[in-house]
Motif scaffolding. Structure first.
Motif, short mmCIF file in Angstrom:
data_model
loop_
_atom_site.label_atom_id
_atom_site.label_comp_id
_atom_site.label_asym_id
_atom_site.label_seq_id
_atom_site.Cartn_x
_atom_site.Cartn_y
_atom_site.Cartn_z
N ASP A 197 7.98 3.39 7.14
CA ASP A 197 8.49 3.80 5.83
C ASP A 197 9.68 2.95 5.43
OD1 ASP A 197 6.57 5.74 5.61
OD2 ASP A 197 7.91 7.44 5.98
N ALA A 198 10.58 2.70 6.40
CA ALA A 198 11.76 1.89 6.11
C ALA A 198 11.39 0.42 5.88
CB ALA A 198 12.76 2.01 7.26
N HIS A 199 10.46 -0.08 6.68
CA HIS A 199 10.11 -1.50 6.62
C HIS A 199 9.40 -1.84 5.31
CE1 HIS A 199 9.18 -5.43 8.35
NE2 HIS A 199 7.94 -5.29 7.93
N TRP A 200 8.47 -0.97 4.89
CA TRP A 200 7.68 -1.27 3.68
C TRP A 200 8.12 -0.41 2.49
CZ3 TRP A 200 4.24 -1.49 8.20
CH2 TRP A 200 3.83 -2.80 8.50
N HIS A 201 9.23 0.30 2.63
CA HIS A 201 9.78 1.12 1.54
C HIS A 201 8.73 2.10 1.02
CE1 HIS A 201 13.10 -1.70 1.66
NE2 HIS A 201 12.25 -2.69 1.47
N VAL A 202 8.17 2.85 1.95
CA VAL A 202 7.13 3.83 1.64
C VAL A 202 7.75 5.21 1.48
CG1 VAL A 202 5.00 4.92 2.45
CG2 VAL A 202 5.42 2.50 2.94
N ASP A 203 7.27 5.97 0.51
CA ASP A 203 7.70 7.35 0.34
C ASP A 203 7.24 8.16 1.56
OD1 ASP A 203 7.83 10.14 -0.42
OD2 ASP A 203 7.88 9.51 -2.51
N ALA A 204 8.13 8.91 2.15
CA ALA A 204 7.82 9.69 3.35
C ALA A 204 6.73 10.73 3.10
CB ALA A 204 9.08 10.38 3.87
N ARG A 205 6.45 11.04 1.84
CA ARG A 205 5.41 12.02 1.51
C ARG A 205 4.03 11.39 1.40
NH1 ARG A 205 8.50 14.14 -3.71
NH2 ARG A 205 8.73 11.85 -3.81
N GLU A 206 3.97 10.06 1.42
CA GLU A 206 2.70 9.36 1.29
C GLU A 206 1.83 9.64 2.52
OE1 GLU A 206 -0.46 7.58 0.51
OE2 GLU A 206 1.09 7.33 -1.02
N ARG A 207 0.59 10.10 2.29
CA ARG A 207 -0.29 10.47 3.40
C ARG A 207 -0.93 9.28 4.09
NH1 ARG A 207 -4.60 14.80 1.79
NH2 ARG A 207 -4.96 14.61 4.05
N HIS A 208 -1.06 8.18 3.37
CA HIS A 208 -1.72 7.00 3.94
C HIS A 208 -0.83 5.76 3.78
CE1 HIS A 208 -5.13 9.74 2.81
NE2 HIS A 208 -5.36 9.53 4.10
N PRO A 209 0.30 5.75 4.48
CA PRO A 209 1.26 4.65 4.30
C PRO A 209 0.76 3.30 4.80
CG PRO A 209 1.89 6.00 6.17
CD PRO A 209 0.76 6.72 5.48
N LEU A 210 -0.30 3.30 5.60
CA LEU A 210 -0.83 2.04 6.12
C LEU A 210 -2.09 1.59 5.39
CD1 LEU A 210 -0.29 2.55 9.96
CD2 LEU A 210 1.00 1.05 8.43
N ALA A 211 -2.39 2.22 4.27
CA ALA A 211 -3.57 1.82 3.50
C ALA A 211 -3.47 0.35 3.11
CB ALA A 211 -3.69 2.68 2.25
N GLY A 212 -4.56 -0.38 3.34
CA GLY A 212 -4.58 -1.80 3.02
C GLY A 212 -3.95 -2.69 4.06
N LYS A 213 -3.49 -2.11 5.17
CA LYS A 213 -2.84 -2.88 6.23
C LYS A 213 -3.69 -2.87 7.50
CE LYS A 213 1.95 -2.56 4.67
NZ LYS A 213 1.60 -2.13 3.30
N ARG A 214 -3.49 -3.92 8.30
CA ARG A 214 -4.19 -4.05 9.58
C ARG A 214 -3.22 -3.72 10.71
NH1 ARG A 214 -8.44 -7.68 10.05
NH2 ARG A 214 -7.39 -8.79 11.73
N ALA A 215 -3.68 -2.90 11.66
CA ALA A 215 -2.84 -2.50 12.78
C ALA A 215 -3.53 -2.87 14.09
CB ALA A 215 -2.56 -1.01 12.75
N LEU A 216 -2.73 -3.29 15.06
CA LEU A 216 -3.21 -3.64 16.39
C LEU A 216 -2.46 -2.81 17.41
CD1 LEU A 216 -4.76 -5.58 18.38
CD2 LEU A 216 -2.74 -7.08 18.23
N ASP A 217 -3.19 -2.05 18.23
CA ASP A 217 -2.58 -1.29 19.32
C ASP A 217 -3.01 -1.90 20.63
OD1 ASP A 217 -1.09 0.71 20.57
OD2 ASP A 217 -2.84 2.02 20.75
N VAL A 218 -2.06 -2.43 21.38
CA VAL A 218 -2.35 -3.16 22.62
C VAL A 218 -2.03 -2.27 23.81
CG1 VAL A 218 -1.87 -5.24 23.95
CG2 VAL A 218 -1.81 -5.31 21.44
N GLY A 219 -3.01 -2.17 24.72
CA GLY A 219 -2.90 -1.20 25.80
C GLY A 219 -3.22 0.17 25.26
#
Length: 241
Positions: free
Chosen positions: A47-69
């Motif tokens: 939220d802080a990094h991309w200036h997202v409203d904390a109430r937004e349900r899908h703050p990562l919409a349109g973004k790619r995420a990688l979880d390693v391990g």
């Protein structure tokens, strides 16, 4: 980068726990208790990094995420529910099989891969996470370097790991394994990283730390953010400007 970072003994240890990964009362119970706190930190940081409203349900919409391990997907699935196109990588094929089965049952499309991170097709990600992993790899510097190559410009990386302190040796290794809170052989205290050591690895990989906080036990909530870093800590980083 072609340096191998998988420690075969570690992969075998966690692969043997795959069938039990999603049982909140089984061998991975500690991860189930940690996960909500990790997710809270991730949400605060994105939220802080991309200036997202904390109430937004899908703050990562349109973004790619990688979880390693990624294990069997305990973090990858919530990231997908937050809107991300998620890729999960784990050293243990057994974990990836369990992750695929569970995601299918939840109706989630997550791209899972077993093996070295460096073996993934070339791609970068807006969010890169790796929780309680760097202390298990064969070459921490090479591992952090490979994570950095996967971070897109303007992206965010979030890591968590135990601290190498007397208290962590007593509680996370000796006591926790003795009473069965975590499976025996899970931790090698000598491979824990102090915050300054991990920050140096991030700096060497071209990243700057933007936040760091402790992850500590809480009698009321199990675990809490902030306070002491003596047992465990989380770090958020981005590419140097």
């Amino acid at each position: 980068m072609t340096t191998a970072t998988i420690h075969p003994h570690e992969a075998a240890h966690f692969g043997a726990l795959a069938a039990d990964w999603w049982d909140p009362h089984g061998s991975s119970a500690m991860l189930h208790r940690l996960n909500p706190v990790r997710l809270r930190y991730i949400r605060e940081q994105l939220d802080a990094h991309w200036h997202v409203d904390a109430r937004e349900r899908h703050p990562l919409a349109g973004k790619r995420a990688l979880d390693v391990g990624c294990g069997a997907g305990l973090l990858a699935e919530p990231l997908a529910r937050l809107g991300a196109a998620v890729t999960g990588v784990d050293a243990a094929p057994e974990n990836i099989a369990a992750a695929k089965d569970h995601a299918a049952g939840q109706g989630l499309a997550i791209a899972y891969h077993a093996g070295e991170l460096s073996a993934l097709p070339p791609a970068t990600f807006d969010l890169v996470t790796s929780m309680e992993v760097v202390e298990h790899v064969a070459d921490p510097a090479a591992f952090i370097g490979e994570l950095a190559t996967r971070l897109a410009s303007g992206g965010l990386m979030i890591l968590s790991t135990p601290n190498r302190t007397t208290l962590s040796k007593l509680l996370l290794v000796e006591a926790a394994e003795r009473i069965g809170a975590v499976p025996r052989g899970t931790h090698d205290w000598d491979r824990f990283l102090k915050p300054a050591e991990l920050e140096t690895l991030l700096d060497d990989a071209g990243l700057e730390v933007v936040d760091r906080t402790g992850l500590a036990p809480s009698p009321a909530r199990g675990f809490k953010l902030g306070g002491s870093e003596a047992l465990n800590y989380l770090i958020a980083a981005r590419r140097k400007k």
